[in-house]
Structures are given as structure tokens and as C-alpha cells.
Design a protein around this motif. Sequence first.
Motif, mmCIF file in Angstrom:
data_model
loop_
_atom_site.group_PDB
_atom_site.id
_atom_site.type_symbol
_atom_site.label_atom_id
_atom_site.label_comp_id
_atom_site.label_asym_id
_atom_site.label_seq_id
_atom_site.Cartn_x
_atom_site.Cartn_y
_atom_site.Cartn_z
ATOM 1 N N TRP A 206 -4.969 0.643 -10.093
ATOM 2 C CA TRP A 206 -4.579 0.933 -8.713
ATOM 3 C C TRP A 206 -3.064 0.972 -8.588
ATOM 4 N N GLY A 207 -2.578 1.871 -7.747
ATOM 5 C CA GLY A 207 -1.142 1.931 -7.507
ATOM 6 C C GLY A 207 -0.846 2.396 -6.101
ATOM 7 N N ALA A 208 0.153 1.797 -5.480
ATOM 8 C CA ALA A 208 0.617 2.210 -4.156
ATOM 9 C C ALA A 208 2.107 2.499 -4.214
ATOM 10 N N TYR A 209 2.545 3.488 -3.416
ATOM 11 C CA TYR A 209 3.958 3.907 -3.393
ATOM 12 C C TYR A 209 4.465 4.181 -4.816
ATOM 13 N N VAL A 210 3.622 4.780 -5.636
ATOM 14 C CA VAL A 210 3.952 4.936 -7.056
ATOM 15 C C VAL A 210 5.215 5.778 -7.229
ATOM 16 N N GLY A 211 6.146 5.262 -8.000
ATOM 17 C CA GLY A 211 7.392 5.964 -8.270
ATOM 18 C C GLY A 211 8.516 5.623 -7.322
ATOM 19 N N THR A 212 8.220 4.861 -6.267
ATOM 20 C CA THR A 212 9.250 4.493 -5.299
ATOM 21 C C THR A 212 9.679 3.044 -5.526
ATOM 22 N N GLU A 213 10.678 2.622 -4.775
ATOM 23 C CA GLU A 213 11.145 1.240 -4.875
ATOM 24 C C GLU A 213 10.094 0.245 -4.385
ATOM 25 N N LYS A 214 9.124 0.714 -3.605
ATOM 26 C CA LYS A 214 8.084 -0.157 -3.067
ATOM 27 C C LYS A 214 6.842 -0.233 -3.964
ATOM 28 N N GLU A 215 6.896 0.379 -5.110
ATOM 29 C CA GLU A 215 5.727 0.522 -5.979
ATOM 30 C C GLU A 215 5.014 -0.814 -6.220
ATOM 31 N N ILE A 216 3.665 -0.747 -6.158
ATOM 32 C CA ILE A 216 2.811 -1.882 -6.493
ATOM 33 C C ILE A 216 1.742 -1.385 -7.456
ATOM 34 N N LEU A 217 1.548 -2.087 -8.565
ATOM 35 C CA LEU A 217 0.541 -1.721 -9.554
ATOM 36 C C LEU A 217 -0.363 -2.919 -9.822
ATOM 37 N N LEU A 218 -1.673 -2.666 -9.845
ATOM 38 C CA LEU A 218 -2.642 -3.697 -10.197
ATOM 39 C C LEU A 218 -3.722 -3.065 -11.070
ATOM 40 N N ALA A 219 -4.216 -3.818 -12.043
ATOM 41 C CA ALA A 219 -5.273 -3.302 -12.911
ATOM 42 C C ALA A 219 -6.113 -4.454 -13.424
#
Length: 254
Positions: A206-219
Motif C-alpha cells: 500500500w502507498g499514499a501520496y507516492v513520490g511526494t514529501e508526504k509519502e506513506i508506504l506499508l506492506a
Amino acid sequence: MRKLYIIGIGAGNPEQVTVQAIKAMNTVDVFFLLNKGDDKSDLVQLRKEICERYIDRKTYRFVEIADPERDPSISSYPHRVDEWHQRRAAIYEELISRELGEEGRGAILVWGDPSLYDSTLRIIDQLIERGRVSFEYEVIPGITSVQALAARHKIILNGIGQSICITTGRNLAATKLRDEADNIVVMLDGNDSYKDLVDQDLTIYWGAYVGTEKEILLAGRLGDIADTIRMTRSEARASNGWIMDTYLLRKSAL
């Protein structure tokens, strides 16, 4: 004749903008921006920052107008979206006619890529069918959130010889696609549809705001981290006023 560029600008990282896109942007006189309100002003500002960063000649200008909202009184989802597209088409028709001279160059900067879950090309088709304003247009591809998600998680989207399904949260919840595909990429999931699959042996990236300063990644294993993703997503949306997220569901290897 007027020319309109439909330019994919990537999933949020300005460095994902392609050389082809930069060359086209440097010929543009007017950039048309649909503003989705204060909560999503980041999306307009990023477009402006990309132009400032990559365009050498500073004679271009922005024409910004409020994006119409979908009519909640229309119960049918397809009809509601179609009516929304028609109002968007009327806006672009007026803007192109009013703001572009006969030899003018305009552009619409599309988040991600114009070919994947974006309405711009459908609206352009409607403009051409209406026949009230003449122009030619060119489509320039961009990096999608799907590609950006895979890159940030350092994964391949498919296993050897396996299929990939790209769909929406609405479709994931309503169909049996999850039983037929080994790898499912889900976009536009406002209802956390993955939560109904926690009893299955699935891995989620899962990823939100991918590529931005706000990016969040979970797996991880879906059953283990579904609640964490749901809470993280809710908190991020409340904090930022908007969220763009994508995820891959993958069946465990036999």
C-alpha cells in the motif's frame, strides 16, 4: 489551428515528468487548471511548481477555474459521472474558445497518466463531438501511481506467467475479480475495500501520496496490517484534507 496538450505529469514527484512532457510544456501559452477547493490546493500548487521548474520562457499563464462537483442527487453512479463530465466539457469548451487564439497552444496537466482512471480524454472526445470549438490535440504519457507504487516497494507487479488486474475499490467490493487474478492493483478505493478480504492469504503493498514529501508506504500480510492501513489512511486524510492511495493485493505463492 489551436492545439491542446494532454500531459501526464507523474504520481507526485516532479522528477517523474518526462523529457517529452517538458518539451511540450515549453511550447504552451495557457495551462488550464481545475481547482478542487482549498483541501486539494496542493494538487494545483504542484502543477504550478512543475511549470516553474521546467519551463524556460516565462510568458505562459494559468487559467484556473473551480471544478464542478458530482451531483449527489443522481443515484446511478455511471449517470452521475456522465453528467459531471458534461459540465466539465462545457467549462473546457468555454476556456479553449475564450483563452486560446487561433494559433494558441494550451495544456491540461494530468496527475499520473491520461489513460488510467482519468476523465480528461473522455471530455476531449465530448468536445470534439459537440463541434463548437476547433482544435487539434496530442496526448503525452506520464508515470502512473501503479508504476510509482511498484518502484517504491521495489517489487514486480506480476509473478512469472501471472496475470494483473487493475481495478477500483468499488469493483473489488462488488465483483469476484479477487478470485480470478493473482495480482490485483486497486485504485480509487474510498471505502477500504481490502478490509473484507482479511481472511484470505493475501499480501498487500500500500502507498499514499507516492513520490511526494508526504509519502506513506506499508506492506505485509493483509490480515496483520489491514487495521494499521485503515487507521493510517484515515489520519492522513484528516491531516491533509485529501488522499491519493494505491495498493497491490497478491496471492501467496503455492
